[in-house]
Write an enzyme that holds these catalytic residues in place. Structure first.
Site, PDB file in Angstrom:
ATOM      1  N   ASP A   1       0.880  -1.161   0.000  1.00 48.71           N
ATOM      2  CA  ASP A   1       0.000   0.000   0.000  1.00 48.71           C
ATOM      3  C   ASP A   1       0.930   1.227   0.000  1.00 48.71           C
ATOM      4  O   ASP A   1       2.124   1.105   0.318  1.00 48.71           O
ATOM      5  CB  ASP A   1      -0.838  -0.064   1.293  1.00 48.71           C
ATOM      6  CG  ASP A   1      -1.668   1.159   1.512  1.00 48.71           C
ATOM      7  OD1 ASP A   1      -2.433   1.517   0.612  1.00 48.71           O
ATOM      8  OD2 ASP A   1      -1.538   1.774   2.589  1.00 48.71           O
ATOM      9  N   LEU A   2       0.414   2.395  -0.359  1.00 50.24           N
ATOM     10  CA  LEU A   2       1.280   3.587  -0.420  1.00 50.24           C
ATOM     11  C   LEU A   2       1.136   4.466   0.839  1.00 50.24           C
ATOM     12  O   LEU A   2       2.040   4.519   1.676  1.00 50.24           O
ATOM     13  CB  LEU A   2       0.936   4.400  -1.675  1.00 50.24           C
ATOM     14  CG  LEU A   2       1.741   5.686  -1.863  1.00 50.24           C
ATOM     15  CD1 LEU A   2       3.211   5.399  -2.119  1.00 50.24           C
ATOM     16  CD2 LEU A   2       1.178   6.501  -3.035  1.00 50.24           C
ATOM     17  N   ASP A   3      -0.044   5.118   0.941  1.00 47.31           N
ATOM     18  CA  ASP A   3      -0.252   6.060   2.048  1.00 47.31           C
ATOM     19  C   ASP A   3      -0.250   5.318   3.373  1.00 47.31           C
ATOM     20  O   ASP A   3      -1.068   4.431   3.602  1.00 47.31           O
ATOM     21  CB  ASP A   3      -1.618   6.759   1.899  1.00 47.31           C
ATOM     22  CG  ASP A   3      -1.662   7.699   0.708  1.00 47.31           C
ATOM     23  OD1 ASP A   3      -0.641   8.316   0.409  1.00 47.31           O
ATOM     24  OD2 ASP A   3      -2.726   7.807   0.083  1.00 47.31           O
TER      25      ASP A   3
ATOM     26  N   THR B   1       1.546  10.232   4.039  1.00 47.30           N
ATOM     27  CA  THR B   1       0.695  11.227   3.391  1.00 47.30           C
ATOM     28  C   THR B   1      -0.672  11.359   4.066  1.00 47.30           C
ATOM     29  O   THR B   1      -1.422  12.270   3.735  1.00 47.30           O
ATOM     30  CB  THR B   1       0.482  10.864   1.898  1.00 47.30           C
ATOM     31  OG1 THR B   1       0.453   9.458   1.792  1.00 47.30           O
ATOM     32  CG2 THR B   1       1.566  11.430   1.017  1.00 47.30           C
TER      33      THR B   1
ATOM     34  N   LYS C   1      -8.886   6.040   5.731  1.00 51.96           N
ATOM     35  CA  LYS C   1      -7.628   5.457   5.263  1.00 51.96           C
ATOM     36  C   LYS C   1      -7.899   4.312   4.298  1.00 51.96           C
ATOM     37  O   LYS C   1      -8.662   3.395   4.621  1.00 51.96           O
ATOM     38  CB  LYS C   1      -6.776   4.985   6.444  1.00 51.96           C
ATOM     39  CG  LYS C   1      -6.172   6.150   7.196  1.00 51.96           C
ATOM     40  CD  LYS C   1      -5.216   5.684   8.268  1.00 51.96           C
ATOM     41  CE  LYS C   1      -4.641   6.895   9.002  1.00 51.96           C
ATOM     42  NZ  LYS C   1      -3.880   6.498  10.177  1.00 51.96           N
TER      43      LYS C   1
ATOM     44  N   SER D   1      -2.449   0.678  -4.454  1.00 52.13           N
ATOM     45  CA  SER D   1      -2.932   1.859  -3.724  1.00 52.13           C
ATOM     46  C   SER D   1      -4.267   2.328  -4.274  1.00 52.13           C
ATOM     47  O   SER D   1      -4.522   2.232  -5.476  1.00 52.13           O
ATOM     48  CB  SER D   1      -1.898   2.981  -3.864  1.00 52.13           C
ATOM     49  OG  SER D   1      -2.430   4.197  -3.393  1.00 52.13           O
ATOM     50  N   ALA D   2      -5.104   2.884  -3.385  1.00 51.90           N
ATOM     51  CA  ALA D   2      -6.377   3.484  -3.825  1.00 51.90           C
ATOM     52  C   ALA D   2      -6.156   4.877  -4.397  1.00 51.90           C
ATOM     53  O   ALA D   2      -7.058   5.464  -4.986  1.00 51.90           O
ATOM     54  CB  ALA D   2      -7.331   3.571  -2.630  1.00 51.90           C
TER      55      ALA D   2
ATOM     56  N   LYS E   1     -10.896  -0.344  -1.938  1.00 54.03           N
ATOM     57  CA  LYS E   1     -10.777  -1.270  -0.817  1.00 54.03           C
ATOM     58  C   LYS E   1     -12.014  -1.044   0.074  1.00 54.03           C
ATOM     59  O   LYS E   1     -12.470   0.088   0.149  1.00 54.03           O
ATOM     60  CB  LYS E   1      -9.483  -0.980  -0.043  1.00 54.03           C
ATOM     61  CG  LYS E   1      -8.226  -1.133  -0.918  1.00 54.03           C
ATOM     62  CD  LYS E   1      -7.003  -0.522  -0.259  1.00 54.03           C
ATOM     63  CE  LYS E   1      -5.814  -0.532  -1.206  1.00 54.03           C
ATOM     64  NZ  LYS E   1      -4.621   0.125  -0.668  1.00 54.03           N
TER      65      LYS E   1
ATOM     66  N   GLU F   1      -0.169  -3.376   4.558  1.00 53.98           N
ATOM     67  CA  GLU F   1      -1.271  -2.404   4.638  1.00 53.98           C
ATOM     68  C   GLU F   1      -1.328  -1.710   5.995  1.00 53.98           C
ATOM     69  O   GLU F   1      -1.015  -2.328   7.010  1.00 53.98           O
ATOM     70  CB  GLU F   1      -2.604  -3.149   4.466  1.00 53.98           C
ATOM     71  CG  GLU F   1      -3.307  -2.975   3.151  1.00 53.98           C
ATOM     72  CD  GLU F   1      -3.785  -1.565   2.847  1.00 53.98           C
ATOM     73  OE1 GLU F   1      -3.842  -0.724   3.755  1.00 53.98           O
ATOM     74  OE2 GLU F   1      -4.112  -1.299   1.697  1.00 53.98           O
ATOM     75  N   ASP F   2      -1.758  -0.457   6.002  1.00 52.70           N
ATOM     76  CA  ASP F   2      -1.929   0.249   7.281  1.00 52.70           C
ATOM     77  C   ASP F   2      -3.400   0.489   7.618  1.00 52.70           C
ATOM     78  O   ASP F   2      -3.698   0.985   8.711  1.00 52.70           O
ATOM     79  CB  ASP F   2      -1.231   1.623   7.243  1.00 52.70           C
ATOM     80  CG  ASP F   2      -1.960   2.597   6.342  1.00 52.70           C
ATOM     81  OD1 ASP F   2      -2.283   2.203   5.189  1.00 52.70           O
ATOM     82  OD2 ASP F   2      -2.257   3.719   6.780  1.00 52.70           O
TER      83      ASP F   2
HETATM   84  P1  B16 Z   1      -6.407  10.133  -3.845  1.00 55.45           P
HETATM   85  P2  B16 Z   1      -3.633   4.031  -0.070  1.00 55.45           P
HETATM   86  C1  B16 Z   1      -5.502   5.959  -0.200  1.00 55.45           C
HETATM   87  O1  B16 Z   1      -4.194   5.489  -0.479  1.00 55.45           O
HETATM   88  C2  B16 Z   1      -5.518   6.794   1.077  1.00 55.45           C
HETATM   89  O2  B16 Z   1      -5.233   5.984   2.212  1.00 55.45           O
HETATM   90  C3  B16 Z   1      -6.875   7.405   1.253  1.00 55.45           C
HETATM   91  O3  B16 Z   1      -6.899   8.218   2.408  1.00 55.45           O
HETATM   92  C4  B16 Z   1      -7.229   8.241   0.009  1.00 55.45           C
HETATM   93  O4  B16 Z   1      -8.532   8.790   0.103  1.00 55.45           O
HETATM   94  C5  B16 Z   1      -7.143   7.337  -1.216  1.00 55.45           C
HETATM   95  O5  B16 Z   1      -5.845   6.770  -1.310  1.00 55.45           O
HETATM   96  C6  B16 Z   1      -7.430   8.094  -2.499  1.00 55.45           C
HETATM   97  O6  B16 Z   1      -6.395   9.023  -2.691  1.00 55.45           O
HETATM   98  O7  B16 Z   1      -7.369  11.195  -3.453  1.00 55.45           O
HETATM   99  O8  B16 Z   1      -4.957  10.588  -3.867  1.00 55.45           O
HETATM  100  O9  B16 Z   1      -6.803   9.437  -5.134  1.00 55.45           O
HETATM  101  O10 B16 Z   1      -3.583   4.007   1.423  1.00 55.45           O
HETATM  102  O11 B16 Z   1      -4.573   3.005  -0.687  1.00 55.45           O
HETATM  103  O12 B16 Z   1      -2.269   4.031  -0.702  1.00 55.45           O
HETATM  104 MG    MG Z   2      -2.778   3.191   3.343  1.00 57.30          MG
END
Ligand code: B16
Ligand code: MG
Length: 225
Positions: free
Chosen positions: A11-13, A19, A47, A116-117, A147, A171-172
């Site tokens: 996962d990224l964030d 972030t 998240k 990542s989302a 997710k 994943e976090d």
């Molecule tokens: P964006 P991850 C997710 O990333 C974030 O945890 C989540 O808070 C955010 O709303 C989502 O990406 C969408 O991000 O607005 O940059 O498209 O944790 O799946 O890496």
């Molecule tokens: Mg995350």
């Protein structure tokens, strides 16, 4: 050494880079402009959740019904605020232990993917100068379901050509852990056990983690199951 894990999907964030605090600031600014209260607990719920689903969570708090176009405008406003916060992001914001683990996985011939989302994932990987570590990048631009749907991780495994049961997701977020389990993958949760109770294994962070430790841990978990 025999390897159960052939690929790791990060996962990224919250796993690679911190972030979440910038998502929080951007959502808080937007919520305040709509006079909707928004705190750290709300942020925890968001998240791993897609941008539009996150907006819907906030609007639901005030029982605000908006048209799809109005929602799209608000989501774009939030993203512009978020981008303002992350334009200067650099390696100093990477979470500890990540680079060392990526290097160790490469040295052990383990495939590496991002799951990542975020629709901003490639921009962030480029800013951090770590794109070259990833064999496959799956982000929010490539999936229909966010997710906890397993779609993100299944697509990553498909692109890597590795069976789901030989993948480990890192994943976090509780929703991300649910997605990994639904994908029939192993899951390492990063954070506290309280939020991540469905993960096979939880660590506070990635500091000092090596592929050899991952392999041993998964082998012992497999023997117990
Ligand atoms: P964006 P991850 C997710 O990333 C974030 O945890 C989540 O808070 C955010 O709303 C989502 O990406 C969408 O991000 O607005 O940059 O498209 O944790 O799946 O890496
Ligand atoms: Mg995350």
């Amino acid at each position: 050494m025999s390897k159960i894990i052939e690929a790791i999907i990060f996962d990224l964030d919250g796993v690679i880079v911190d972030t979440a605090k910038y998502h929080f600031l951007a959502w808080k600014e937007l919520a305040m402009s709509l006079k909707i209260p928004f705190d750290e607990n709300d942020n925890e719920q968001l998240k791993g959740v897609s941008r539009i689903q996150s907006l819907e969570y906030i609007l639901n708090k005030a029982e605000l019904n908006l048209t799809p176009l109005e929602k799209e405008k608000l989501a774009t406003m939030k993203n512009l605020r978020y981008l303002d916060h992350i334009t200067t992001i650099d390696t100093t914001e990477m979470l500890p232990g990540v680079i060392e683990l990526l290097k160790d996985l490469r040295a052990n011939d383990i495939k590496i993917a991002l799951g990542s989302a975020s629709k901003n994932a490639s921009f962030i990987l480029d800013r951090l100068g770590i794109m070259h570590y990833f064999d496959v990048v799956v982000d929010g631009n490539m999936t229909k379901e966010g997710k906890p749907s397993p779609e993100t991780f299944l697509l990553a495994a498909h692109e890597l050509n590795i069976p789901a049961e030989n993948c480990l997701v890192v994943e976090d977020a509780a929703k991300g852990v649910e997605a990994a389990i639904a994908a029939n993958m192993w899951c390492l949760g990063i954070g506290d056990t309280h939020h991540l109770s469905l993960a096979h294994w939880v660590r506070k962070d990635l500091i000092g983690l090596s592929f050899s430790e991952i392999n041993k841990k998964i082998q012992s978990l497999q023997m117990k199951s």
